[in-house]
Design a protein around this motif. Structure first.
Motif, PDB file in Angstrom:
ATOM      1  N   GLY A   1      59.966  45.810 109.498  1.00 14.25           N
ATOM      2  CA  GLY A   1      58.719  45.692 110.264  1.00 14.25           C
ATOM      3  C   GLY A   1      57.494  46.271 109.581  1.00 14.25           C
ATOM      4  N   ARG A   2      57.593  46.604 108.310  1.00 14.72           N
ATOM      5  CA  ARG A   2      56.427  47.195 107.621  1.00 14.72           C
ATOM      6  C   ARG A   2      55.307  46.156 107.448  1.00 14.72           C
ATOM      7  N   PHE A   3      54.083  46.655 107.433  1.00 18.16           N
ATOM      8  CA  PHE A   3      52.898  45.806 107.251  1.00 18.16           C
ATOM      9  C   PHE A   3      52.785  45.379 105.786  1.00 18.16           C
ATOM     10  N   VAL A   4      52.538  44.085 105.597  1.00 18.34           N
ATOM     11  CA  VAL A   4      52.457  43.520 104.241  1.00 18.34           C
ATOM     12  C   VAL A   4      51.113  42.815 104.076  1.00 18.34           C
ATOM     13  N   SER A   5      50.437  43.056 102.957  1.00 21.20           N
ATOM     14  CA  SER A   5      49.171  42.349 102.685  1.00 21.20           C
ATOM     15  C   SER A   5      49.180  41.850 101.241  1.00 21.20           C
ATOM     16  N   PRO A   6      48.206  40.970 100.919  1.00 16.32           N
ATOM     17  CA  PRO A   6      48.041  40.644  99.499  1.00 16.32           C
ATOM     18  C   PRO A   6      47.663  41.928  98.744  1.00 16.32           C
ATOM     19  N   PRO A   7      47.798  41.958  97.428  1.00 17.30           N
ATOM     20  CA  PRO A   7      47.484  43.186  96.685  1.00 17.30           C
ATOM     21  C   PRO A   7      46.042  43.633  96.917  1.00 17.30           C
ATOM     22  N   LEU A   8      45.796  44.920  96.795  1.00 24.92           N
ATOM     23  CA  LEU A   8      44.443  45.442  96.898  1.00 24.92           C
ATOM     24  C   LEU A   8      43.679  45.092  95.616  1.00 24.92           C
ATOM     25  N   VAL A   9      42.362  44.978  95.766  1.00 25.19           N
ATOM     26  CA  VAL A   9      41.491  44.723  94.613  1.00 25.19           C
ATOM     27  C   VAL A   9      40.497  45.880  94.525  1.00 25.19           C
ATOM     28  N   GLU A  10      40.521  46.571  93.394  1.00 28.97           N
ATOM     29  CA  GLU A  10      39.570  47.675  93.151  1.00 28.97           C
ATOM     30  C   GLU A  10      38.358  47.048  92.470  1.00 28.97           C
ATOM     31  N   ILE A  11      37.318  46.755  93.256  1.00 30.42           N
ATOM     32  CA  ILE A  11      36.211  45.957  92.717  1.00 30.42           C
ATOM     33  C   ILE A  11      35.114  46.805  92.080  1.00 30.42           C
ATOM     34  N   HIS A  12      35.218  48.130  92.171  1.00 32.81           N
ATOM     35  CA  HIS A  12      34.168  48.951  91.534  1.00 32.81           C
ATOM     36  C   HIS A  12      34.711  50.342  91.216  1.00 32.81           C
ATOM     37  N   VAL A  13      34.905  50.603  89.929  1.00 33.85           N
ATOM     38  CA  VAL A  13      35.367  51.931  89.516  1.00 33.85           C
ATOM     39  C   VAL A  13      34.856  52.177  88.100  1.00 33.85           C
ATOM     40  N   HIS A  14      34.777  53.447  87.728  1.00 29.02           N
ATOM     41  CA  HIS A  14      34.324  53.817  86.374  1.00 29.02           C
ATOM     42  C   HIS A  14      35.496  54.445  85.650  1.00 29.02           C
ATOM     43  N   MET A  15      36.318  53.589  85.014  1.00 29.80           N
ATOM     44  CA  MET A  15      37.530  54.085  84.365  1.00 29.80           C
ATOM     45  C   MET A  15      37.223  54.965  83.158  1.00 29.80           C
ATOM     46  N   ASP A  16      36.099  54.708  82.465  1.00 31.77           N
ATOM     47  CA  ASP A  16      35.827  55.492  81.250  1.00 31.77           C
ATOM     48  C   ASP A  16      35.575  56.969  81.571  1.00 31.77           C
ATOM     49  N   ALA A  17      35.108  57.236  82.804  1.00 30.13           N
ATOM     50  CA  ALA A  17      34.828  58.624  83.195  1.00 30.13           C
ATOM     51  C   ALA A  17      35.971  59.250  83.993  1.00 30.13           C
ATOM     52  N   ALA A  18      36.998  58.448  84.315  1.00 24.91           N
ATOM     53  CA  ALA A  18      38.081  58.952  85.178  1.00 24.91           C
ATOM     54  C   ALA A  18      38.750  60.183  84.578  1.00 24.91           C
ATOM     55  N   LEU A  19      39.077  61.128  85.428  1.00 24.65           N
ATOM     56  CA  LEU A  19      39.828  62.335  85.062  1.00 24.65           C
ATOM     57  C   LEU A  19      39.061  63.259  84.110  1.00 24.65           C
ATOM     58  N   THR A  20      37.728  63.208  84.179  1.00 19.24           N
ATOM     59  CA  THR A  20      36.939  64.133  83.341  1.00 19.24           C
ATOM     60  C   THR A  20      36.289  65.234  84.184  1.00 19.24           C
ATOM     61  N   VAL A  21      36.663  65.332  85.456  1.00 17.72           N
ATOM     62  CA  VAL A  21      36.020  66.338  86.318  1.00 17.72           C
ATOM     63  C   VAL A  21      36.087  67.729  85.665  1.00 17.72           C
ATOM     64  N   GLY A  22      34.965  68.443  85.723  1.00 13.15           N
ATOM     65  CA  GLY A  22      34.919  69.796  85.144  1.00 13.15           C
ATOM     66  C   GLY A  22      34.635  69.833  83.658  1.00 13.15           C
ATOM     67  N   GLU A  23      34.471  68.659  83.032  1.00 14.05           N
ATOM     68  CA  GLU A  23      34.264  68.613  81.571  1.00 14.05           C
ATOM     69  C   GLU A  23      32.846  68.132  81.262  1.00 14.05           C
ATOM     70  N   PRO A  24      31.962  68.827  80.669  1.00 13.89           N
ATOM     71  CA  PRO A  24      32.128  70.225  80.270  1.00 13.89           C
ATOM     72  C   PRO A  24      31.861  71.209  81.405  1.00 13.89           C
ATOM     73  N   ARG A  25      31.400  70.705  82.576  1.00  9.46           N
ATOM     74  CA  ARG A  25      31.136  71.626  83.696  1.00  9.46           C
ATOM     75  C   ARG A  25      31.221  70.827  84.997  1.00  9.46           C
ATOM     76  N   TYR A  26      31.349  71.521  86.107  1.00 12.96           N
ATOM     77  CA  TYR A  26      31.398  70.881  87.418  1.00 12.96           C
ATOM     78  C   TYR A  26      29.984  70.559  87.914  1.00 12.96           C
ATOM     79  N   ASN A  27      29.892  69.561  88.775  1.00 12.97           N
ATOM     80  CA  ASN A  27      28.624  69.160  89.384  1.00 12.97           C
ATOM     81  C   ASN A  27      28.380  70.059  90.594  1.00 12.97           C
TER      82      ASN A  27
END
Ligand code: FE2
Length: 422
Positions: free
Chosen positions: A45-71
């Motif tokens: 009985g689980r809910f099923v949908s078509p795959p999600l689409v990530e239509i806006h993301v900045h992959m080049d900056a991903a996982l850089t939080v704190g580098e060189p400093r926090y906002n």
């Protein structure tokens, strides 16, 4: 039949169906498929949908939080300053390693299409070169669209126009822009005109960061809509963020929405980032600072919800999950009505699929067998729980699986399993 999924709930129907998959495509969708298939999975009985689409993301900056400093101030502009510093230390391998990790998070969350902006205000093109290679590396799992994104402006950055053209020549998929960040109103207008013109010249889609500010005088979406109409480029252009629309007077907003509809602009809102970035210069009351999603959706304008950031200078949290962004928008955009929450599911699946230009998308016989199974009985429960994705299937193959976790409570000497379902 290679795989039969039993007891799936589609669209919050009050009945369950079986889904048959043959040769990587949906071959049968109905109650009680007789064929046992090579493999059977009971979805219970689980809910099923078509795959999600990530239509806006900045992959080049991903996982850089704190580098060189926090906002610490939390504003968009401080984020751009921090990124400008971090950008100087980018290497291709650094970008590739972070993007690989973030894309695997997206896949685990049921995403099989990603549109990533990549900062091209960098003559070395280290980030763009990395993303172009990753696109090939991940092609069997994620359909990756890359936007040439001029983070520091086209007309406010040295050789900005040339960098945009060079980035497109390298094989970038979509033309970007950032009119509200250009130094002057006049350069902002030129930015939007340049992007549509370059997109049309190359036959590529266009997706601008535009009016991402609380300044009610930031009015570049009208330029983008007008250029789209004049160039007869309807449906090929996307306006991302558009947070200034929150602060426009209603008479102007009403006029603008008419042009957006006529231009068939695809609209993207980013609740995670913009709920923390906007209104940083307000005292009280503080504006919410999001675009007018309800009004646009009611007019039939194609609106999508996306992440924007995964642990970067603009947003310190995130895990590449559009469902998390939809959950936040229930609150931030006051979309808590039943029908509104059901629309939110469309805004992370079918709506961004349209913006992406996805072909053969959706759970129907003959289409590629791509779907996501939520560990929740209904769409509303999936949002409420920001539920894990039980299975992610692409071309009939399981590409991600999350084992359900179990919570037990101990009271009065008895152990009871808790499921968080009404
Ligand atoms: Fe963005």
């Amino acid at each position: 039949m290679e795989l039969v999924l039993r007891n799936a709930r589609l669209h919050d129907n009050d009945y369950l169906v079986d889904i048959g998959i043959s040769d990587g495509k949906f071959s049968e969708i109905k109650k009680n498929i007789a064929d046992k298939g090579d493999e059977e999975i009971d979805l219970k009985g689980r809910f099923v949908s078509p795959p999600l689409v990530e239509i806006h993301v900045h992959m080049d900056a991903a996982l850089t939080v704190g580098e060189p400093r926090y906002n610490l101030g939390g504003s968009l502009l401080e984020g751009i300053d921090i990124w400008s510093e971090r950008k100087k230390t980018l290497t291709k391998e650094d970008v590739k390693n972070r993007v690989r990790k973030a894309l695997k998070w997206e896949i685990s969350n049921g995403v099989t299409r990603v549109r990533t902006h990549v900062d091209v205000c960098d003559p070395s093109f280290n980030a763009l070169n990395a993303l172009l290679e990753i696109k090939k590396e991940f092609k069997d799992y994620i359909d990756l669209q890359i936007v040439a994104f001029p983070q520091e402006g086209i007309f406010s950055y040295p050789d900005g126009e040339e960098l945009m053209r060079k980035a497109m020549e390298k094989g970038t998929d979509v033309v970007g822009g950032i009119p509200h960040y250009e130094w002057t109103r006049e350069d902002g207008v030129k930015d939007a005109i340049f992007a549509v013109s370059l997109g049309k010249e190359l036959g590529k889609m266009v997706d601008l960061h535009i009016d991402e500010t609380d300044d009610e005088h930031s009015r570049f979406v009208e330029v983008l809509a007008a250029e789209t109409i004049k160039n007869n480029y309807l449906g090929k252009v996307t306006a991302s963020h558009t947070t200034a629309m929150h602060s426009y007077n209603n008479a102007y907003a009403f006029k603008l929405l008419g042009w957006i509809k006529k231009a068939e602009l695809n609209m993207v809102t980013n609740p995670l980032d913009n709920s923390v970035l906007q209104a940083r210069f307000d005292t009280y009351p503080k504006r919410r600072g999001h675009t007018r999603v309800k009004e646009m959706d009611a007019m039939g304008i194609n609106v999508s919800i996306a992440d924007d950031s995964i642990m970067d200078p603009w947003y310190p949290l995130g895990l590449g999950d559009p469902l998390q962004a939809a959950f936040v928008f229930v609150h931030y955009g006051q979309m808590s009505g039943y029908n509104e929450m059901m629309r939110l599911i469309e805004m992370i699946t079918t709506n961004p699929a349209k913006t992406f230009g996805a072909k053969d998308y959706g759970i129907k016989v003959g289409n590629p067998a791509d779907l996501v199974v939520f560990d929740a009985p209904t769409a509303i429960d999936a949002i409420r729980l920001v539920s894990r994705r039980y299975l992610v299937i692409k071309n009939g193959n399981i590409i991600a699986q999350t084992k359900p976790y179990e919570t037990n409570i101990f009271m009065d000497g008895k152990e009871e399993k808790i499921d968080f379902i009404k």
